[in-house]
Write an enzyme that holds these catalytic residues in place. Sequence first.
Site, mmCIF file in Angstrom:
data_model
loop_
_atom_site.group_PDB
_atom_site.id
_atom_site.type_symbol
_atom_site.label_atom_id
_atom_site.label_comp_id
_atom_site.label_asym_id
_atom_site.label_seq_id
_atom_site.Cartn_x
_atom_site.Cartn_y
_atom_site.Cartn_z
ATOM 1 N N LYS A 1 -28.994 -19.531 11.316
ATOM 2 C CA LYS A 1 -30.221 -18.825 10.928
ATOM 3 C C LYS A 1 -29.942 -18.153 9.587
ATOM 4 O O LYS A 1 -28.843 -17.630 9.373
ATOM 5 C CB LYS A 1 -30.559 -17.799 12.002
ATOM 6 C CG LYS A 1 -31.935 -17.169 11.890
ATOM 7 C CD LYS A 1 -32.139 -16.223 13.095
ATOM 8 C CE LYS A 1 -33.463 -15.482 13.038
ATOM 9 N NZ LYS A 1 -33.596 -14.561 14.187
ATOM 10 N N SER B 1 -38.210 -14.970 16.031
ATOM 11 C CA SER B 1 -38.109 -15.298 14.630
ATOM 12 C C SER B 1 -37.256 -16.537 14.354
ATOM 13 O O SER B 1 -37.380 -17.157 13.298
ATOM 14 C CB SER B 1 -37.509 -14.117 13.868
ATOM 15 O OG SER B 1 -36.190 -13.882 14.305
ATOM 16 N N SER C 1 -35.657 -13.165 19.643
ATOM 17 C CA SER C 1 -35.692 -14.157 18.567
ATOM 18 C C SER C 1 -34.799 -15.379 18.772
ATOM 19 O O SER C 1 -34.920 -16.358 18.041
ATOM 20 C CB SER C 1 -35.332 -13.506 17.236
ATOM 21 O OG SER C 1 -36.384 -12.691 16.796
#
Lengths: 498, 480
Positions: free
Chosen positions: A79, A154, A178
């Site tokens: 990420k 996210s 997330s």
Amino acid sequence: MLSHELSANQIKEKIIKREITAQEIVEELFEWINLKEPLIKAYLCLDKEGALLKAKEVDKKLDNGEKVGLLAGVPVALKDNICTVGIKTTCASKILENFIPPYDAFVVKRIKEEDAIIIGKANLDEFAMGSSNENSAFHITRNPWNTDCIPGGSGGGPAAAVTADMAFMALGSDTGGSVRQPSAFCGNVGCKPTYGRVSRYGLVAFASSLDQIGSVTKDVYDAALLLQVVSGHDGFDSTSATVGVPDYLSDINNVDGNLRIGVPKEFFGEGLNSEVGSAVMNALEIYKRNGAELVDLSLPHCGYAVATYYIIATAEASSNLARYDGVRYGHRSQLSEDNIIDMYSRVRAEGFGSEVKRRILFGNYVLSAGFYEAYYLKASKVRNLIKNDFEDAFKKVDCIISPTCPTPAFRIGEKITDPLQMYLSDIYTIPANLVGIPGISIPCGFTNTGLPIGMQILGKHFDEGKILKVAKLFENETDFHLKKPNLIEPEPKKGIDI
Amino acid sequence: MKYEVVMGLETHAELDTESKLFCGCSTKFGSEPNTQTCPVCLGLPGVLPVMNKKAFEHSLKAALTLNCEISKFTNFDRKSYYYPDLPKNYQTSQNYFNIGNNGYVDIVVKGKEKRIDIHNVHLEEEAGKLIHPETSGANYSLVDFNRAGVPLLEIVTQPDMRNVEEVESYMQALRNILLYIGVSDCKMQEGSLRFEVSISLREKGSNVLGNRVEIKNLNSMKAVLKVLAYEMSRQSSLLDKGENVLMETRLWDDVDSVSRRMRSKEEAHDYRYFPEPDLVPIWIDQEWINEIRATIPELPVDKHQRFVNEYSISDYDAGILTEDKHLADYFEECVGLSQDSPKELSNWIINDVLRELNERKTNVQDFIVSPKMLVELVKIKPTIGSSIAKDVFGEMINTGRTAPSIVKEKNLTQIDDVSELNDIVTKVIEDNPKAAEDYGQGKKSALTFLIGQTMKITRGKANPKILTKILMERLSAGSK
């Protein structure tokens, strides 16, 4: 089966057995990415060159008969809020658009030491603030199961990349869900360990007391494997735990003793999509058939979890994001600046997106003189009550099972204009962050329209071993995790402007 | 003046540690800009602080020495404000749970003891430093982050001081304490010790506090005293005219010797304090407190009293000797080597050693004459006389050699032998018949002349007492 469709552990075995070289894997994977990435847009940045370099290094080690690491040759996505030396780390924000960290995050160091291959940085909501990936400053990642749908957030990028077989595993961050929520929406395994289990050093902070690095994988064994590598104390993170790291792998198929599963009524109430609810109920039946005892529970203060979360998380975020001022790094306005306040205003007005601004404003408000007691301090007290709820529950049960999210993946644009509706998407995942306990989301079914449904297993502090075993038990009985989306070009649609 | 002055002081002392508060960077002063920085103290994305144990223990030690109540539970808080020298745009400090609260320092002003209450003692991180280009019209400033993250101790008093003498005495007492316990080098020229004062005036006899003015960033005690004098006259003339003193923060302009408004009360920062989530709370147990307490040395006030009692030296001398811990240590080391002459050793140190240190701008730790060497000099003094002893002392400083070796080499031992001196005197009288005659006729200055002549021949080594006795006897005998 094509090699990119294998699990991380399977591909590692093949590499170690010299059935395939790491270099061949990387080449083949990037061919697949070239084909499918235009459709999914999971990545913000790819590093084929670096990946090939590392692959050659691993192959050379094997050629020389040297010992290789636990993730030998496994292509991993990160990420893009996890710092990588020499590779841009943008947090999907304009303010860090060209930021190249001079250091590696703790987890990056660890996976490199274990011979993983970093292939790229995956998309997210700006600074990990969002539940749909629509808050990325650069582009929207699409759900591989239905490209009209969001992949979750996210960490939509990591989840979509793993689901689309464009990475064998990924590391993300979970502040309110997330890792788990996008994993549920994309049909893979998302694990958020106990707060403090994995060092946060090098994870760009959103909300420091809630942030935890987690894994996105194709199955439960891979989750255990990645957790094994990244867990443990780090002298650079004061909040990282000194608790020893057990062996998550060797005994993963044995749930010892009588399994008592808590079923909290607050997680099955109003707002829960009926297809999601019945998929989880069916899953509970499978556990029951395998000898587990289901225990009805109540976690009375969980109703306040979302409100509590949005006070604490935004307060911490407002402070954590204060450093993006253009003085030392990051975006700097092209417009002329009359004074320092002017410079700050322009840098931040231009650099941050609207959701990030909303949360900074909210956080500054709840910390302001005269409001601190009413908001932040009160929220901290409610947080303690929620902790007590879970402590009481874990006196009666080994783990707690619930849906990961109240609904399956929603359509792009569906909730973006209504932040409150968006926030409710994390209603079941948020409590684990407030309490600091580990949680894992695993696929437990599909909707009529073919969207994955996730089930969440929560455990006691540092009881990752247990929830991995409970997850594995279900996985051994089912094949939801093996299903692959059909990645075909969608027909051009009207009305979706991206 | 018809007003009573009410003053309080906040002191910032940089703690004397090798590395910064939250990272491993060096705290050395005066290096090239930004050479002592890392991702942590530059506030890069993703970094986390790790507490420097030494800095925390220094703070604990200071809080204990300042008689504070020690919190069992301490935590750190983020203090938010935007400034380019503050890498994270918040300072990690303490607000809700300070290390120490409710302490005090006893000071003596004009022979009267007074207790200054300490509100709290807490630990925080230092900011960097802005460098403004000297060329006029430059449209940029530079930042040096070498100092960012250096551990800083803040000591906040109650508004207990009523005149500048008390403020001065408090500053000196505090500085001495910090130096004594070894937690800060207190070098004001390097910014290691800085002050902020708050001052308000009220009619004598009034219970209500006047509007308070704060003045920030004062780098020397002299500046503090100057600013207080300035503010007293500024505020009293406002009050005399029936005007209000505005509650505000002012800055001291050392060049023009005036204070200027920095910001009004309305413009005051809202620091939005909240607990620092990246650091874990620290629990301070009794065992730790005892451990730290055991490292606190005897304090200046106590040492002063003990020197008077134990060594029978004057109150004044004891005061000078204990002003600097190292000087006091030097004295005690000397006394340890030679118990019979504390008064004389004290005189040597106060008159000769201190003079040399001042002239050479060095400190006693680096002084070439060790306590052992000074004691040897004092011991050998009776055999060479005071005057030669001073010369030997000078020689010791220049060469680093010991007194006995200098005395031996230069053959400086006094001539005490009566017959030897008699022979010399005989010769001197023979050579100077006129002087001997003058003495006989009542001209007493002739004696001084003859002593001088004898000293010249003996190169000053004649024992002056014995010589004088012999000369007087001989001259009286001759004149009969």
